[in-house]
Design a protein around this motif. Structure first.
Motif, mmCIF file in Angstrom:
data_model
loop_
_atom_site.group_PDB
_atom_site.id
_atom_site.type_symbol
_atom_site.label_atom_id
_atom_site.label_comp_id
_atom_site.label_asym_id
_atom_site.label_seq_id
_atom_site.Cartn_x
_atom_site.Cartn_y
_atom_site.Cartn_z
ATOM 1 N N GLU A 122 84.621 71.948 32.345
ATOM 2 C CA GLU A 122 83.257 71.675 32.812
ATOM 3 C C GLU A 122 83.151 71.817 34.331
ATOM 4 O O GLU A 122 82.200 72.406 34.855
ATOM 5 N N THR A 123 84.143 71.277 35.040
ATOM 6 C CA THR A 123 84.124 71.367 36.504
ATOM 7 C C THR A 123 84.327 72.806 36.959
ATOM 8 O O THR A 123 83.696 73.270 37.914
ATOM 9 N N ARG A 124 85.206 73.525 36.272
ATOM 10 C CA ARG A 124 85.421 74.943 36.602
ATOM 11 C C ARG A 124 84.136 75.740 36.430
ATOM 12 O O ARG A 124 83.778 76.554 37.289
ATOM 13 N N ASP A 125 83.429 75.514 35.328
ATOM 14 C CA ASP A 125 82.172 76.233 35.105
ATOM 15 C C ASP A 125 81.154 75.900 36.194
ATOM 16 O O ASP A 125 80.395 76.778 36.633
ATOM 17 N N ALA A 126 81.124 74.645 36.624
ATOM 18 C CA ALA A 126 80.202 74.251 37.686
ATOM 19 C C ALA A 126 80.542 74.973 38.991
ATOM 20 O O ALA A 126 79.651 75.393 39.741
ATOM 21 N N LEU A 127 81.833 75.141 39.265
ATOM 22 C CA LEU A 127 82.268 75.857 40.462
ATOM 23 C C LEU A 127 81.885 77.333 40.384
ATOM 24 O O LEU A 127 81.334 77.893 41.344
ATOM 25 N N PHE A 128 82.160 77.971 39.260
ATOM 26 C CA PHE A 128 81.829 79.391 39.109
ATOM 27 C C PHE A 128 80.319 79.602 39.165
ATOM 28 O O PHE A 128 79.842 80.608 39.689
ATOM 29 N N ARG A 129 79.583 78.664 38.627
ATOM 30 C CA ARG A 129 78.119 78.776 38.665
ATOM 31 C C ARG A 129 77.621 78.680 40.108
ATOM 32 O O ARG A 129 76.703 79.414 40.513
ATOM 33 N N LEU A 130 78.199 77.794 40.876
ATOM 34 C CA LEU A 130 77.818 77.654 42.280
ATOM 35 C C LEU A 130 78.083 78.941 43.050
ATOM 36 O O LEU A 130 77.249 79.380 43.852
ATOM 37 N N ARG A 131 79.218 79.578 42.798
ATOM 38 C CA ARG A 131 79.536 80.828 43.489
ATOM 39 C C ARG A 131 78.508 81.919 43.152
ATOM 40 O O ARG A 131 78.099 82.684 44.022
ATOM 41 N N CYS A 132 78.107 81.973 41.888
ATOM 42 C CA CYS A 132 77.153 83.007 41.478
ATOM 43 C C CYS A 132 75.750 82.733 42.004
ATOM 44 O O CYS A 132 74.957 83.670 42.163
ATOM 45 N N TYR A 133 75.427 81.484 42.252
ATOM 46 C CA TYR A 133 74.123 81.156 42.830
ATOM 47 C C TYR A 133 74.142 81.323 44.349
ATOM 48 O O TYR A 133 73.094 81.524 44.962
ATOM 49 N N ALA A 134 75.316 81.243 44.945
ATOM 50 C CA ALA A 134 75.409 81.390 46.396
ATOM 51 C C ALA A 134 75.240 82.846 46.821
ATOM 52 O O ALA A 134 74.667 83.138 47.881
ATOM 53 N N LEU A 135 75.770 83.770 46.002
ATOM 54 C CA LEU A 135 75.625 85.198 46.290
ATOM 55 C C LEU A 135 75.007 85.890 45.085
ATOM 56 O O LEU A 135 75.529 85.796 43.973
ATOM 57 N N LEU A 136 73.912 86.581 45.325
ATOM 58 C CA LEU A 136 73.254 87.313 44.254
ATOM 59 C C LEU A 136 74.092 88.544 43.889
ATOM 60 O O LEU A 136 74.988 88.943 44.650
ATOM 61 N N PRO A 137 73.864 89.158 42.747
ATOM 62 C CA PRO A 137 74.733 90.251 42.286
ATOM 63 C C PRO A 137 74.977 91.356 43.315
ATOM 64 O O PRO A 137 76.117 91.745 43.564
ATOM 65 N N GLU A 138 73.910 91.873 43.916
ATOM 66 C CA GLU A 138 74.086 92.954 44.890
ATOM 67 C C GLU A 138 74.806 92.459 46.139
ATOM 68 O O GLU A 138 75.620 93.182 46.716
ATOM 69 N N GLU A 139 74.504 91.250 46.565
ATOM 70 C CA GLU A 139 75.179 90.684 47.741
ATOM 71 C C GLU A 139 76.675 90.528 47.479
ATOM 72 O O GLU A 139 77.506 90.822 48.342
ATOM 73 N N ALA A 140 77.023 90.027 46.290
ATOM 74 C CA ALA A 140 78.425 89.833 45.950
ATOM 75 C C ALA A 140 79.154 91.172 45.879
ATOM 76 O O ALA A 140 80.288 91.311 46.352
ATOM 77 N N LYS A 141 78.496 92.175 45.301
ATOM 78 C CA LYS A 141 79.106 93.499 45.183
ATOM 79 C C LYS A 141 79.360 94.107 46.548
ATOM 80 O O LYS A 141 80.434 94.671 46.803
ATOM 81 N N ASP A 142 78.380 94.004 47.440
ATOM 82 C CA ASP A 142 78.544 94.553 48.788
ATOM 83 C C ASP A 142 79.636 93.827 49.566
ATOM 84 O O ASP A 142 80.313 94.426 50.408
ATOM 85 N N ALA A 143 79.817 92.537 49.271
ATOM 86 C CA ALA A 143 80.826 91.745 49.989
ATOM 87 C C ALA A 143 82.205 91.857 49.350
ATOM 88 O O ALA A 143 83.182 91.335 49.889
ATOM 89 N N GLY A 144 82.309 92.551 48.213
ATOM 90 C CA GLY A 144 83.601 92.726 47.573
ATOM 91 C C GLY A 144 84.006 91.585 46.661
ATOM 92 O O GLY A 144 85.187 91.475 46.304
ATOM 93 N N PHE A 145 83.064 90.743 46.284
ATOM 94 C CA PHE A 145 83.363 89.648 45.359
ATOM 95 C C PHE A 145 83.007 90.087 43.941
ATOM 96 O O PHE A 145 81.959 90.692 43.703
ATOM 97 N N TYR A 146 83.873 89.758 43.007
ATOM 98 C CA TYR A 146 83.631 90.080 41.606
ATOM 99 C C TYR A 146 83.306 88.777 40.866
ATOM 100 O O TYR A 146 84.194 88.071 40.399
ATOM 101 N N LEU A 147 82.035 88.490 40.792
ATOM 102 C CA LEU A 147 81.567 87.250 40.190
ATOM 103 C C LEU A 147 80.935 87.527 38.829
ATOM 104 O O LEU A 147 80.309 88.571 38.634
ATOM 105 N N ASP A 148 81.091 86.595 37.936
ATOM 106 C CA ASP A 148 80.565 86.757 36.572
ATOM 107 C C ASP A 148 79.121 86.268 36.519
ATOM 108 O O ASP A 148 78.815 85.212 35.973
ATOM 109 N N HIS A 149 78.227 87.073 37.085
ATOM 110 C CA HIS A 149 76.811 86.684 37.102
ATOM 111 C C HIS A 149 76.206 86.676 35.699
ATOM 112 O O HIS A 149 75.282 85.902 35.434
ATOM 113 N N ALA A 150 76.715 87.538 34.818
ATOM 114 C CA ALA A 150 76.165 87.573 33.463
ATOM 115 C C ALA A 150 76.337 86.232 32.761
ATOM 116 O O ALA A 150 75.491 85.809 31.965
#
Length: 240
Positions: A122-150
């Motif tokens: 549960e805590t891990r999911d909350a952390l991953f969710r925070l990362r995906c809300y901090a950077l939008l898909p295009e922003e994350a891609k441009d910055a080189g982050f591979y986040l599971d936005h889906a």
């Protein structure tokens, strides 16, 4: 009377009623047998689940003295890292560079420093969710982050900087709440309103299964008796 018994209509009525009663009794028998089998299987599964839980609790008690100091230290770091993003009194968080550094810090904390070992699912999911809300898909891609936005990202992109900031604060607050839940802070310092209540038996327990089957069998027996009574009345009328 003997002539009436030879009447095809009377014979057909008797055969129909007797057949209905037999079918009802066989249905009751099959239903009760299935209920017993299901109840036994459910009981076995519950015993296995209880044993697994007991083993996990035993392992946890052995591990707690070993990992507790490191776990508390790592969670304190994550608490401090998210402090400014969760506080409602801070200015709107819209600066892209600041959000990139924040996501990078969370990634280093989780992956590089190995603190992800201490998080519950549960805590891990909350952390991953925070990362995906901090950077939008295009922003994350441009910055080189591979986040599971889906899986963890917002369904709809924010329409304003204020909405982006609010979403980020909410998810940071959710993560901090999950941290306290994992550490048992709420369980130690608070009690449910109105006191504790006995939990309702979960769906699928043997007692509830048997109760449902018993109710069904009762209705089937009643229906069979009613058919039998109708058959007797019909026979009396035909034999007059």
């Amino acid at each position: 009377m003997l002539d009436s018994l030879k009447n095809p209509t009377v014979i057909a009525a008797f055969v129909t009623v007797i057949g209905a009663v037999i079918v009802s009794l066989l249905t009751v028998r099959s239903t009760i047998r299935a209920a017993r089998t299901t109840a036994a299987a459910t009981k076995d599964a519950q015993h296995i689940a209880a044993e697994v839980k007991r083993q996990q609790e035993t392992l946890s008690r052995l591990l707690v003295p070993v990992v507790a100091p490191s776990m508390i230290d790592s969670m304190k770091k994550l608490w401090q890292e998210t402090a400014n993003f969760a506080a409602s009194q801070t200015p709107p968080i819209t600066d892209l560079e600041r959000r990139k550094k924040f996501v990078e810090a969370l990634s280093v904390w989780y992956y590089t420093d190995g603190n992800g070992l201490f998080l519950s699912s549960e805590t891990r999911d909350a952390l991953f969710r925070l990362r995906c809300y901090a950077l939008l898909p295009e922003e994350a891609k441009d910055a080189g982050f591979y986040l599971d936005h889906a899986r963890y990202g917002p369904k709809d992109l924010p329409k304003s900087d204020e909405e982006l900031s609010k979403n980020l604060r909410d998810k940071a607050s959710d993560l901090r709440t999950a941290l306290k839940d994992q550490l048992g802070i709420y369980g130690v310092w608070s009690e449910p309103a109105g006191g504790s209540t006995a939990p309702r038996p979960p769906e699928g327990t043997p007692a509830r299964i048997m109760r449902m089957i018993t109710q069904t069998a009762t209705w089937v027996i009643i229906a069979g008796v009613e058919l039998l009574v109708i058959a007797v009345i019909a026979a009396i009328l035909f034999l007059r």
